[in-house]
Enzyme design. Structure first.
Site, mmCIF file in Angstrom:
data_model
loop_
_atom_site.group_PDB
_atom_site.id
_atom_site.type_symbol
_atom_site.label_atom_id
_atom_site.label_comp_id
_atom_site.label_asym_id
_atom_site.label_seq_id
_atom_site.Cartn_x
_atom_site.Cartn_y
_atom_site.Cartn_z
ATOM 1 N N LYS A 63 0.817 -1.229 0.000
ATOM 2 C CA LYS A 63 0.000 0.000 0.000
ATOM 3 C C LYS A 63 0.850 1.279 0.000
ATOM 4 C CE LYS A 63 -3.865 -2.330 2.218
ATOM 5 N NZ LYS A 63 -4.817 -2.399 3.322
ATOM 6 N N ASP A 95 -9.844 1.952 2.838
ATOM 7 C CA ASP A 95 -9.861 1.231 4.122
ATOM 8 C C ASP A 95 -10.358 2.145 5.240
ATOM 9 O OD1 ASP A 95 -8.760 -1.182 3.176
ATOM 10 O OD2 ASP A 95 -6.710 -0.471 3.478
#
Ligand code: NDP
Length: 265
Positions: A67, A104
């Site tokens: 990420k 997220d």
């Protein structure tokens, strides 16, 4: 047919292809294109962007441990991802520019909207802890971070979070206690020493484990103490629904995407 995928390592366990392929087939007429969503086991994070273009993808999700690579390799990062320094969704936008998002964070927040939490303790200081910590702070919830080692705490400290090493923490009350570690995923461990965790959970309104699909020792302990508990399944759905909304350029209402995803998971 437009191509999408999830990059990670490991990746075989990912539920993202199942969820996204289901919604692509459900909504293809409304979004005006057919989509296929695969998975890609990436070895070298430095090659993330070049692999995205080689595969001629229209969008992607990025999971552990890439990420931060996705963040640095984006042409532009929009929204909270730019503050977190982590991107889990890429969308090819105008002029083939790679735009990064972090779903997220908002995905997690969507799952606790019904509760009026004022304080939260996050156990763990990795990528998911960061996403959760930033969104809670931005929503006005007071956040404290506990981690077993100094490794990941530095960036939290620099950004003004209250942080402690687990073994020197004096327990106190928090509304929401979150396990943002993999403890219990492949072992029978708790994320904290049991006596300490018991004391903390006894005063909590909710115990939330980001791990999904299994009853972890953390969740078992919360149930034993009669504390309201939650696993990471809803967060998984919410982050995927927000990513799909970006993939289909907001042509489908989020509520419809979410509803459809819940049918398959
Ligand atoms: P990272 O590897 O980035 O971070 C893990 C953190 O947990 C680190 O702070 C690490 O400490 C700590 N840790 C690791 N093992 C233990 C242990 N046995 N006991 C105590 N602390 C430990 O992981 P992520 O943040 O990406 O993911 C964490 C969990 O969240 C995963 O299990 C994943 O499944 C889940 N997740 C769920 C999502 C969902 O949609 N539901 C989304 C993203 C993640 P140290 O700094 O010392 O190494």
């Amino acid at each position: 047919m437009r191509q999408f995928c999830v990059f990670g390592n490991p990746i075989a366990h990912s539920k993202s292809p199942l969820i996204h392929n289901f919604v692509f087939s459900s909504f293809s007429s409304q979004i005006g294109f057919e989509g296929f969503y695969g998975q890609y086991l990436l070895e070298d994070g430095e090659k993330l962007r070049q692999t995205f273009y080689q595969l001629e993808l229209s969008g992607a999700n990025i999971t552990v441990p890439f990420k931060e690579y996705a963040y640095t390799q984006s042409d532009e990062v929009k929204g909270i991802g730019s503050r977190i320094g982590s991107v889990n969704t890429w969308v090819l936008e105008d002029n083939h520019r790679l735009i990064g998002y972090n779903t997220d964070a908002e995905g997690f927040y969507q799952t606790i909207l019904d509760y009026n939490f004022q304080t939260a303790l996050i156990i763990g200081a990795g990528g998911s802890a960061k996403a959760v910590a930033y969104i809670l702070k931005e929503k006005g919830i007071k956040v404290c971070i506990l981690n077993r080692s100094k490794n990941h705490l530095e960036s939290f400290i620099q950004n003004g979070f209250e942080c402690y090493l687990s073994d020197v923490f004096m327990p106190r009350a928090f509304d929401l206690v979150i396990n943002a570690t993999p403890a219990g995923l492949k072992d029978t461990g708790l994320p904290l020493q049991e006596m300490l965790l018991r004391q903390i959970l006894l005063d909590a309104k909710m115990a939330y484990d980001l791990i999904y699909g299994i009853s972890t020792p953390f969740l078992k302990l919360a149930k034993e103490l009669n504390i309201l508990s939650r696993d990471g399944k809803d967060m998984l759905i919410e982050q995927a629904a927000l990513a799909f909304e970006l993939f289909c350029k907001h042509k489908i209402p989020l509520e419809s995407i979410r509803k459809q995803m819940k049918l398959i998971l």
